[in-house]
Design an enzyme around this catalytic site. Sequence first.
Site, PDB file in Angstrom:
ATOM      1  N   CYS A   1      -0.587   4.083   2.194  1.00  0.00           N
ATOM      2  CA  CYS A   1      -0.390   3.856   3.630  1.00  0.00           C
ATOM      3  C   CYS A   1       1.050   4.124   4.057  1.00  0.00           C
ATOM      4  CB  CYS A   1      -0.730   2.408   3.995  1.00  0.00           C
ATOM      5  SG  CYS A   1      -2.319   1.822   3.394  1.00  0.00           S
ATOM      6  N   ASP A   2       2.009   3.642   3.276  1.00  0.00           N
ATOM      7  CA  ASP A   2       3.389   3.586   3.746  1.00  0.00           C
ATOM      8  C   ASP A   2       4.383   4.441   2.970  1.00  0.00           C
ATOM      9  OD1 ASP A   2       2.575   1.727   5.661  1.00  0.00           O
ATOM     10  OD2 ASP A   2       2.867   0.049   4.299  1.00  0.00           O
TER      11      ASP A   2
ATOM     12  N   CYS B   1       0.834  -1.202   0.000  1.00  0.00           N
ATOM     13  CA  CYS B   1       0.000   0.000   0.000  1.00  0.00           C
ATOM     14  C   CYS B   1       0.868   1.252   0.000  1.00  0.00           C
ATOM     15  CB  CYS B   1      -0.942  -0.001   1.207  1.00  0.00           C
ATOM     16  SG  CYS B   1      -2.016   1.446   1.276  1.00  0.00           S
TER      17      CYS B   1
END
Length: 313
Positions: free
Chosen positions: A137-138, A134
Amino acid sequence: MLDCAIIGGGPAGLTAGLYTTRGGLKNVTMFEMGMPGGQITQSSEIENYPGFFEHDKTGMDFMNTWQKQCFHFGLKHEMKKVERVSKTGEHFTVTLESGESVEAMTVVVCTGSTPKRAGFKGEDAFFGKGVSTCATCDGFFYKDKPVTVLGGGDTALEEALYLSNICSDVYVVHRRDTFRAAPPTIERIEKKSNIHLITDSVIEEAYGDTMGLAGVKIRNVKTDELTQMENTGLFVFVGHNVQNEVLKDENGAFICDVNDWGQVIVDLSMKTSVEGLYAAGDIRIEAPKQVVSAAGDGAVAALQVISTIQEQA
């Protein structure tokens, strides 16, 4: 007879449970084999959920508050596995793995999807410690650092574009010499000076130590040449496994419309092709695969459920 059966206990399922019970429905049950929370419970840190900015809180800490809130308003949790959902007449039958069945007026399926693993050495060992599925997300954790992206489809290249605005360099590794992504996406990729395409290649190994990922070994499938790249972030986009088994009948046919990848086709109200059946979260078409989006799906589906129940009353 349940007012609503919710299958799956991630952010979409919990939000659907919260909205239906707080909205006045008295008989709502969520079927989830383990403790509710979904994939986000495996995250070590949450930074992009609006209003939640606690550096010392994990994904598990984050979702624990959701459970408490939902159960407070009357959502019931059955730790039982659902085998299938079927519709007979105006109502649904939810068949459990044990053989017992439950009747429901409406059903919201929130069973999600899981990212496919590529299968290279070190992938599991460093998952969550440098290996991610992701970028949204990261990606921020690798601000101004080089990263590697594995994959050649639309998702891989779109995520590479996203990362290129955060990271210093993005190395896209693809086993073929052509990409499966849409031509406009490929054109945008080729215009980005900090995106580097490494074709005819695969990730042979992810390596590192107790601190996390240190780099990757890339093998050219035509020459067998091995290149070592010291990147601390590796993003894998090789597809998703859609958890749609509950929507198949005894013969393996889907009871509602799905696309070629098995994602459930819904409209903006999360309605499927079957009246009274809704799909929310990562199981649906074009899901952004973000907690905030899944929660929104669950709320939308729940509001439709309440409206449907009121019309039938």
